[in-house]
Design an enzyme around this catalytic site. Structure first.
Site, PDB file in Angstrom:
ATOM      1  N   GLU A  79     -11.121  27.101 -57.424  1.00  0.00           N
ATOM      2  CA  GLU A  79     -10.753  26.308 -58.596  1.00  0.00           C
ATOM      3  C   GLU A  79      -9.529  25.445 -58.316  1.00  0.00           C
ATOM      4  O   GLU A  79      -8.520  25.938 -57.820  1.00  0.00           O
ATOM      5  CB  GLU A  79     -10.440  27.200 -59.795  1.00  0.00           C
ATOM      6  CG  GLU A  79      -9.944  26.356 -60.971  1.00  0.00           C
ATOM      7  CD  GLU A  79      -9.416  27.155 -62.152  1.00  0.00           C
ATOM      8  OE1 GLU A  79      -9.544  28.387 -62.143  1.00  0.00           O
ATOM      9  OE2 GLU A  79      -8.889  26.523 -63.075  1.00  0.00           O
ATOM     10  N   CYS A 112      24.849  26.947 -63.850  1.00  0.00           N
ATOM     11  CA  CYS A 112      23.852  26.126 -64.516  1.00  0.00           C
ATOM     12  C   CYS A 112      23.048  27.020 -65.446  1.00  0.00           C
ATOM     13  O   CYS A 112      23.155  28.236 -65.398  1.00  0.00           O
ATOM     14  CB  CYS A 112      22.854  25.517 -63.524  1.00  0.00           C
ATOM     15  SG  CYS A 112      23.598  24.721 -62.099  1.00  0.00           S
ATOM     16  N   ARG A 137      13.193  24.320 -59.916  1.00  0.00           N
ATOM     17  CA  ARG A 137      14.206  25.378 -59.930  1.00  0.00           C
ATOM     18  C   ARG A 137      13.692  26.695 -59.389  1.00  0.00           C
ATOM     19  O   ARG A 137      14.109  27.752 -59.826  1.00  0.00           O
ATOM     20  CB  ARG A 137      14.678  25.577 -61.356  1.00  0.00           C
ATOM     21  CG  ARG A 137      13.495  25.901 -62.230  1.00  0.00           C
ATOM     22  CD  ARG A 137      13.806  25.940 -63.661  1.00  0.00           C
ATOM     23  NE  ARG A 137      12.538  26.142 -64.342  1.00  0.00           N
ATOM     24  CZ  ARG A 137      12.321  25.858 -65.597  1.00  0.00           C
ATOM     25  NH1 ARG A 137      13.262  25.368 -66.326  1.00  0.00           N
ATOM     26  NH2 ARG A 137      11.144  26.091 -66.125  1.00  0.00           N
ATOM     27  N   ASP A 148       6.261  34.194 -57.404  1.00  0.00           N
ATOM     28  CA  ASP A 148       6.918  33.076 -58.057  1.00  0.00           C
ATOM     29  C   ASP A 148       8.310  33.536 -58.481  1.00  0.00           C
ATOM     30  O   ASP A 148       8.447  34.513 -59.203  1.00  0.00           O
ATOM     31  CB  ASP A 148       6.094  32.640 -59.284  1.00  0.00           C
ATOM     32  CG  ASP A 148       6.756  31.497 -60.025  1.00  0.00           C
ATOM     33  OD1 ASP A 148       7.691  30.895 -59.474  1.00  0.00           O
ATOM     34  OD2 ASP A 148       6.339  31.213 -61.159  1.00  0.00           O
ATOM     35  N   GLY A 154       9.759  22.411 -56.735  1.00  0.00           N
ATOM     36  CA  GLY A 154      10.005  21.051 -57.210  1.00  0.00           C
ATOM     37  C   GLY A 154      11.164  20.955 -58.178  1.00  0.00           C
ATOM     38  O   GLY A 154      11.744  19.892 -58.338  1.00  0.00           O
ATOM     39  N   ASP A 210      11.825  32.149 -60.235  1.00  0.00           N
ATOM     40  CA  ASP A 210      12.286  31.025 -61.023  1.00  0.00           C
ATOM     41  C   ASP A 210      13.736  31.270 -61.425  1.00  0.00           C
ATOM     42  O   ASP A 210      14.074  32.354 -61.894  1.00  0.00           O
ATOM     43  CB  ASP A 210      11.401  30.926 -62.263  1.00  0.00           C
ATOM     44  CG  ASP A 210      11.536  29.575 -62.919  1.00  0.00           C
ATOM     45  OD1 ASP A 210      10.512  28.933 -63.117  1.00  0.00           O
ATOM     46  OD2 ASP A 210      12.675  29.163 -63.196  1.00  0.00           O
TER      47      ASP A 210
END
Lengths: 550, 504
Positions: free
Chosen positions: A171, A250, A291, A237, A289, A239
């Site tokens: 997919e 930040c 964070r 993943d 791309g 993040d």
């Protein structure tokens, strides 16, 4: 619950025949002598890494084709624009002359304006200067045609020279500008994928699992067992938003090199564990791309894990648990599991420099309160609190040191408990925090490597684990910068028209994305070598069995 | 390759074969435990067929109830012991019990009968596998060490033993395995028998970092064999059930068995885990978007926390929305009202943003959109406590889950005090329950405290039977009971009216 299933009508891509002649032309162009081993391996795949700018654009968006999703798409304008771009080369040069210094920056609205000037006219649908570079269709077209490493991309997903079910039943989902998402797309060949991408110019491509059957036919199966996911790379993943409670520099979507170190240490811990504990070898880390970072574990064994085992593996790596209401978030058993002992060794250094010094998380009194809650022994907490209230503004490093020095003077403190609490604190502040669903579910989509982040315009490039410290997320190539590099280089290419050898080189080789694609190629070749070995062993075994039969 | 050799093919004339005696090997049961690989072959009466199945079903249902009530393994074992003795006794070989064969036969046959009854849908299969595994685990743990090892040896699981040399090399790592902390009474690394298997075969040991794993191989001490055996049991049963499901249509013609089987599978519905729409509707209650604030006083803590978070932040993250939407659906809020509720709650975003990002998900949950099966089944069912307790523990910035489990003590106490529970005894009780991981008990304790007057009245007046007042294991049940108790007078009257009308 699906994140978004905007069930677009599945479109049959039109203009298939129109495309073919051009493709053949380019193949012929490139098919010169001196084929390497890899070329032979790929002999069946049409190699069109670098089509001339004009031809494919004109072929892919022929005036007759009418994409149904974009009401005001630049059907007529697109090819015209690009032709003009190449025709008016001298003018181009002039325009970019003074801009070289800008090219590495993010694509600003200023550049965007320039782009419009270059194309001579503003296409009716092209977003105004306010649109982010990452979803500008003109830039995306150049990017997908000249800069995207299609060939290695195909090899990576297909695991073989001929299109296999690994590719055909995979997919893909295409996210178009304006929030339209095509889910459950699949492609029989690389060319069909490329064509669809050129047609829609998605601002984002996501990769899903390999299914038992073609995802486009999913509605024709009566029961769920006939159509189900069977394989996918094992993904992780990380993040930075999950670190918001421990980073001070930040928050939300913003990042800087200081907080990027959280990702750096996470990669170190996970990478070594995946290799040494689980024996995986083909692990690719990709910058997401904005964070975060993704890991793609591509070993055959990892690809074939079912969800239950993925969940087990994901939990093996989940140490920091719960949220703001949970209180102490790391509660691990002693003696430390070898994986945690090793991780702690790696993380200790980072804790001192990248957390205590760089983030200084406990300087303010209310933040220091949090540290106190994590410590054992009420007397110790009391003593520290008094000490810190007496000298406000003590740095985190000093406070961390205070714990031991104060503890010495309090007899009730159990040294072992304190050490364990301190270890837990180090882990709570540094151990990787994963988005566990990405790891657990094969059906979870994950952003493809090498696409452009629509918000930042940065390309999702692989991260070199041998030089993790050298990776700066703010320094990766952006789509605007790359297209500028190509534009300013194209004149040189025209001058050297006579030299065939030089022409073979793809456009990306002359841009700053080269090292990343080289790295990707190396990774894919390693993977393919192993896949070939697997096929060979399997064949031999079958032959042997065959012999026994007769 | 798969074709049977022509010479070996069975060439008995099929006409003769039909009347020939079945040449099955008579079954022996050398071990107490059974992996149920060979189906039964002997004849039994229809009465036995039904009785044995019902007996086993009783055991399985009880086991499932134990898990819903979050009983610890030890408690479950204690609870099950008398029941097992009564309905499904299974003595060890060494006991030399005279009924040994009969017991094992019953165990074997009843298992296979229930397989037939519970293989038809995926949902039933999953539940059956789960409870059968629980039963097997219970017996496996209770089995005598020597007999258990003998049984495991017959399974032919290829475990590679770890050599003495390797043990020495990895001594430090192996010592970090659970149960080797060097305390008295625990074996040392050298004494223990270790085996090396692919980690994929012991996922639950990996999940909790209970064993050392190196380059894909898990080092498992003999005590943890259970994990491997269980994985094996599970996967074999799952596969076998799939096969049974495929063979099932052929049974349709047998009009003696099918009714029994249908009856059995219908009786296996646990009211706790499935909360149907019909049981949720409360007559006379105004369930609408604007009334939710008012109704929220009847919500269990998990939902109250979600509600408060939503009101505070004007947003909830994915799993919070999911848990809360399903709960609201369960109390009878219809789709339109639910959309109104979420739209007005997310008051910081534009209509466009709401429609793009959230509207679809709410509709999906209600089965208004999505795949065919989703629409036909009316969307998702509200989450039970079991699900909330065990799945998707909340992470950063998330408010779903069960406060009794996922909050630390301090925050939990603050939450309880925030809704007006100040009784020291109750709070201490909740604290103890939490420590003992009895989250249901804590929740029910709070319920009883909040409704203590009403419960007493309901018991005195006999409005609610004891069964209606047993432990709550579903948030929607909490709401329903709370609402009914608090509005006892009004509703009783209404029901009376209804009866009169019916008569007329």
């Amino acid at each position: 619950m699906p994140h978004s299933e905007s069930t677009p009508e599945q479109q049959e891509a039109p203009a298939r025949t129109q495309l073919t002649p051009t493709m053949e032309d380019t193949t012929l162009n490139l098919g010169n002598g001196g084929l390497t081993d890899e070329d032979l391996l790929m002999a069946d795949v049409e190699d069109v890494e670098s089509p001339p700018v004009v031809a494919p654009a004109a072929a892919i968006e022929p005036p007759s084709s009418a994409p149904t999703t974009k009401p005001a798409s630049p059907e007529e304008d697109a090819p015209v624009d690009i032709k003009q771009e190449t025709k008016s080369e001298v003018k181009l040069e002039d325009l970019f002359e003074g801009m070289d210094s800008d090219s590495d920056d993010e694509f600003s609205s200023k550049n965007n304006n320039n782009k419009d000037v270059i194309t001579g006219q503003i296409p009716p649908s092209s977003p105004g200067p306010a649109a982010p570079a990452g979803s500008n269709p003109d830039l995306l077209r150049v990017f997908y045609q000249l800069l995207f490493p299609w060939r290695y991309y195909f090899q990576w997903l297909n695991h073989s020279p001929q299109p296999t079910p690994d590719f055909k039943f995979r997919e893909f989902s295409l996210w178009l500008t304006g929030g339209v998402v095509f889910r459950f797309q699949s492609y029989a060949t690389l060319d069909l994928l490329r064509k669809d991408v050129f047609k829609h110019l998605p601002e984002r491509i996501e990769i899903g699992p390999i299914y038992t059957a073609n995802p486009r036919d999913r509605k024709t199966f009566r029961n769920s067992s006939a159509f189900r996911p069977i394989a996918k790379e094992l993904c992780f993943d990380i993040d930075l938003t999950d670190y918001d409670d421990v980073r001070t520099c930040c928050d939300k979507a913003t990042i800087c090199i200081k907080c990027w170190q959280f990702i750096t240490m996470a990669i170190k811990v996970l990478d070594v564990a995946l290799r040494e504990d689980f024996g995986y070898e083909h692990i690719m880390w990709v910058y997401s791309g904005r964070r975060g970072a993704h890991a793609w574990v591509c070993d055959r064994k990892a690809r074939n894990l079912d969800d239950h085992k993925r969940k087990a593996l994901g939990n093996y790596f989940s140490v920091v648990k719960g949220g703001e209401k949970t209180g102490k978030r790391v509660n691990i058993r002693r003696p430390l599991h070898p994986h945690l002992a090793r991780s702690l060794d790696i993380l200790k250094e980072h804790f001192l420099t990248d957390v205590l010094e760089a983030q200084d998380p406990w300087r303010e009194e209310d933040r220091a309160e949090k540290l106190l809650q994590l410590l054992p022994d009420i007397k110790l907490r009391q003593a520290l609190k008094e000490k810190w209230e007496a000298n406000p503004g003590r740095s985190s490093t000093a406070k961390w040191g205070d714990i031991d020095s104060v503890a010495k003077s309090i007899p009730s403190v159990n040294a072992k408990d304190l050490l364990e609490a301190k270890q837990d604190i180090v882990l709570e502040y540094t151990y990787p925090r994963l988005d566990i669903l990405v790891t657990e579910q094969r059906t979870h989509l994950l952003k493809s490597p090498f696409v452009v982040h629509p918000g930042t315009g940065r390309v999702c490039v692989p991260i070199d684990t041998n030089d993790l410290e050298g990776f700066d997320p703010l320094d990766v190539p952006t789509i605007g910068g790359l297209v500028n590099e190509i534009d300013s280089d194209s004149s040189g290419m025209v001058k050297k028209e006579g030299e065939d050898e030089d022409k073979k080189g793809a456009d990306w080789e002359r841009t700053s994305i080269k090292p990343y694609i080289d790295q990707f190629r190396g990774f894919v070749h390693g993977l393919l070598r192993e896949e070939r070995e697997f096929v060979r062993v399997k064949r031999e075994r079958e032959e042997e069995e065959g012999k026994l039969d007769f | 390759m798969n074709r049977i050799d022509a010479k070996r093919r069975n060439v008995v004339d099929h006409r003769k074969k039909q009347f020939a005696e079945a040449t099955y090997q008579p079954q022996q049961y050398p071990h107490r435990l059974n992996f149920y690989t060979t189906p039964p072959t002997a004849d039994i009466t229809l009465e036995q067929f039904e009785q044995w199945a019902i007996d086993r079903l009783r055991i399985l249902a009880e086991l499932e109830a134990c898990s819903f009530r979050n009983k610890t393994p030890a408690e479950t074992a204690a609870h099950m012991e008398p029941l097992l003795k009564k309905y499904l006794p299974l003595d060890s070989t060494s006991s030399n019990h005279s009924q040994l064969f009969a017991q094992r036969q019953k165990d074997h046959y009843s298992h296979f009968i229930l397989r037939l009854a519970f293989s038809s849908t995926e949902d039933l299969r999953r539940r059956f596998t789960r409870v059968e595994s629980m039963l097997f685990r219970l017996r496996f743990q209770g089995d005598d060490m020597r007999e258990r090892n003998a049984f495991v040896r017959t399974l032919n699981l290829d475990w590679e033993p770890v050599s003495e040399e390797e043990k020495r090399e990895l001594a430090t790592e192996l010592a970090a395995t659970v149960g080797f902390s060097g305390k008295r009474g625990q074996p040392t690394v050298q004494e223990e028998e270790w085996s090396k298997v692919d980690w994929e075969r012991v996922p639950d040991l990996i999940e909790h970092r209970k064993v050392f794993v190196k380059r894909g191989k898990a080092y498992v001490p003999s005590r943890e064999q259970q994990s491997m055996v269980m994985t094996e049991f599970n996967s074999r049963l799952e596969k076998a059930l799939e096969l049974t499901a495929r063979a099932l249509p052929r049974l349709d013609e047998d009009d003696r068995l099918t009714p029994i089987l249908n009856h059995l599978s219908k009786n296996f519905i646990a009211p706790d885990s499935v909360y149907t729409n019909s049981s949720s509707a409360i007559e006379g209650a105004e369930i609408s978007a604007r009334n939710i604030d008012n109704l929220s006083q009847h919500f269990p803590m998990c939902m109250q926390h979600l509600h408060r978070t939503l009101r505070r932040d004007s947003k909830l993250r994915h799993f919070g929305r999911l848990q809360y939407t399903l709960f609201l659906k369960g109390i009878g809020l219809n789709l339109e009202e639910c959309l109104v509720f979420w739209r007005s709650s997310f008051n910081k975003m534009s209509d466009d943003e709401f429609n793009k990002g959230y509207r679809y998900n709410v509709r999906h949950v209600y089965g208004d959109v999505g795949g065919d099966s989703n629409r036909r089944s009316g969307g998702y069912s509200p989450y039970s406590c079991q699900k909330i307790l065990t799945e998707h523990a909340p992470g950063n910035g998330e408010a779903h889950g069960c406060p009794y489990r996922h909050f630390d003590e301090q925050n939990l106490m603050a939450l309880l005090e925030g809704v007006g529970i100040n009784d020291k005894v109750v709070l201490q009780g909740v604290r103890d329950d939490k420590q003992k991981q009895k989250f249901h008990m804590a929740c029910n304790r709070v319920f009883e405290y909040v409704h203590k007057n009403e419960v007493r009245r309901a018991k005195d007046e006999g409005v609610m039977t004891a069964a209606q007042l047993e432990t709550i294991v579903h948030p929607n049940e909490y709401f329903k009971r709370s609402y009914l108790l608090k509005n006892m007078g009004k509703i009783a009257k209404k029901e009376g009216d209804g009866d009169v009308k019916m008569d007329g």
